[in-house]
Design a protein around this motif. Sequence first.
Motif, PDB file in Angstrom:
ATOM      1  N   PHE A 199     -66.740 -54.626 -71.680  1.00 31.54           N
ATOM      2  CA  PHE A 199     -66.557 -53.963 -72.971  1.00 31.54           C
ATOM      3  C   PHE A 199     -65.128 -53.482 -73.202  1.00 31.54           C
ATOM      4  CE2 PHE A 199     -66.458 -49.914 -75.333  1.00 31.54           C
ATOM      5  CZ  PHE A 199     -66.890 -50.356 -76.573  1.00 31.54           C
ATOM      6  N   VAL A 230     -68.702 -55.608 -77.770  1.00 24.43           N
ATOM      7  CA  VAL A 230     -67.795 -54.919 -78.691  1.00 24.43           C
ATOM      8  C   VAL A 230     -68.365 -54.948 -80.102  1.00 24.43           C
ATOM      9  CG1 VAL A 230     -65.452 -54.808 -79.595  1.00 24.43           C
ATOM     10  CG2 VAL A 230     -65.840 -55.550 -77.234  1.00 24.43           C
ATOM     11  N   SER A 278     -71.008 -52.368 -80.593  1.00 21.05           N
ATOM     12  CA  SER A 278     -70.524 -50.998 -80.761  1.00 21.05           C
ATOM     13  C   SER A 278     -70.098 -50.708 -82.197  1.00 21.05           C
ATOM     14  CB  SER A 278     -69.342 -50.744 -79.825  1.00 21.05           C
ATOM     15  OG  SER A 278     -68.204 -51.481 -80.223  1.00 21.05           O
ATOM     16  N   THR A 279     -69.764 -51.742 -82.964  1.00 23.67           N
ATOM     17  CA  THR A 279     -69.337 -51.529 -84.353  1.00 23.67           C
ATOM     18  C   THR A 279     -70.511 -51.272 -85.289  1.00 23.67           C
ATOM     19  OG1 THR A 279     -69.412 -53.894 -84.940  1.00 23.67           O
ATOM     20  CG2 THR A 279     -67.365 -53.057 -83.955  1.00 23.67           C
ATOM     21  N   MET A 335     -62.394 -54.991 -75.968  1.00 27.28           N
ATOM     22  CA  MET A 335     -62.187 -54.097 -77.099  1.00 27.28           C
ATOM     23  C   MET A 335     -60.700 -53.857 -77.345  1.00 27.28           C
ATOM     24  SD  MET A 335     -63.518 -50.165 -77.650  1.00 27.28           S
ATOM     25  CE  MET A 335     -62.423 -49.570 -76.359  1.00 27.28           C
ATOM     26  N   LEU A 392     -64.730 -60.848 -81.952  1.00 26.28           N
ATOM     27  CA  LEU A 392     -65.282 -59.900 -80.994  1.00 26.28           C
ATOM     28  C   LEU A 392     -66.325 -60.556 -80.098  1.00 26.28           C
ATOM     29  CD1 LEU A 392     -65.788 -56.773 -83.297  1.00 26.28           C
ATOM     30  CD2 LEU A 392     -63.803 -57.367 -81.895  1.00 26.28           C
ATOM     31  N   GLN A 438     -59.159 -58.022 -81.807  1.00 24.34           N
ATOM     32  CA  GLN A 438     -59.002 -57.128 -82.956  1.00 24.34           C
ATOM     33  C   GLN A 438     -59.771 -57.595 -84.196  1.00 24.34           C
ATOM     34  OE1 GLN A 438     -54.736 -57.027 -83.348  1.00 24.34           O
ATOM     35  NE2 GLN A 438     -54.443 -55.846 -81.464  1.00 24.34           N
TER      36      GLN A 438
END
Length: 254
Positions: A187, A204, A207-208, A191, A200, A195
């Motif tokens: 992770f 990652v 997590s958004t 991350m 991603l 970008q």
Amino acid sequence: MMFPLYWMVVSALTPGGQSPSASFSLWPDQPTLANVTEVFQTQPVWRWIGNSLFISAITTAISVAVSLGAGYALAKFRFTGRTVLYAASLLTIMAPIQVTIVPSFLVVARIGLVDSPWAVILPTAFDVVGIFIARQFMLGIPDALLEASRVDGAGEIRTFFSVVMPSCGPLVGVLVILAFMARWNDFLWPMVVLQGNENLTIPVGLSTLTNNPAFASPWGAVMAVATVTVLPILLVFLVFQKQFVQGIASTGIT
């Protein structure tokens, strides 16, 4: 151990998910796949999964190859500085990623790999734990077997592939499972260097979702994606489980 996984699946099937403030239920009254459908339609989840599969597969292949070669050299070759090199490699395990993340990012940025899958692949291809396991396993291969191959006229490369590798099935199973799991679940480093939303990896991207305004309650989407991300790990383990158990046992005995 199994209950959190069960709760994850139940939350994925519950309309809107089960938020921390909502009442807890062991099974939804009206199970639905709406959470899965919504998140896959509104977010590039398939792209995230594809990115993770590409990075995990390439990194695993490189890591296993490097671990096998380095483990064989450290176990069976005698050369100046072997012990120092091996000890220095093991010392790198003691350095947490937070210590090396800034210089690693600067190196990746200087060579123009930021926001590229190779920014994740190349810095993680050298796996000291894999080299340690490979070395311990190959210490158990009799030296007389290798000497017999060399006496018969086989070179080092042929000896490695024709004599050593056929006995390394359990070792390969261990290395594949450990390397794939590490890269699939990684992770922090992805991350930092990835970008764009389309680039991603699945951890990652997951997590958004918690702060994504597209969802009134993100927990259903989070649990739906989390349930899907478990499947590749289970598949890899089921394929290599026999070799994994044998490899761990052999390494421990050695």
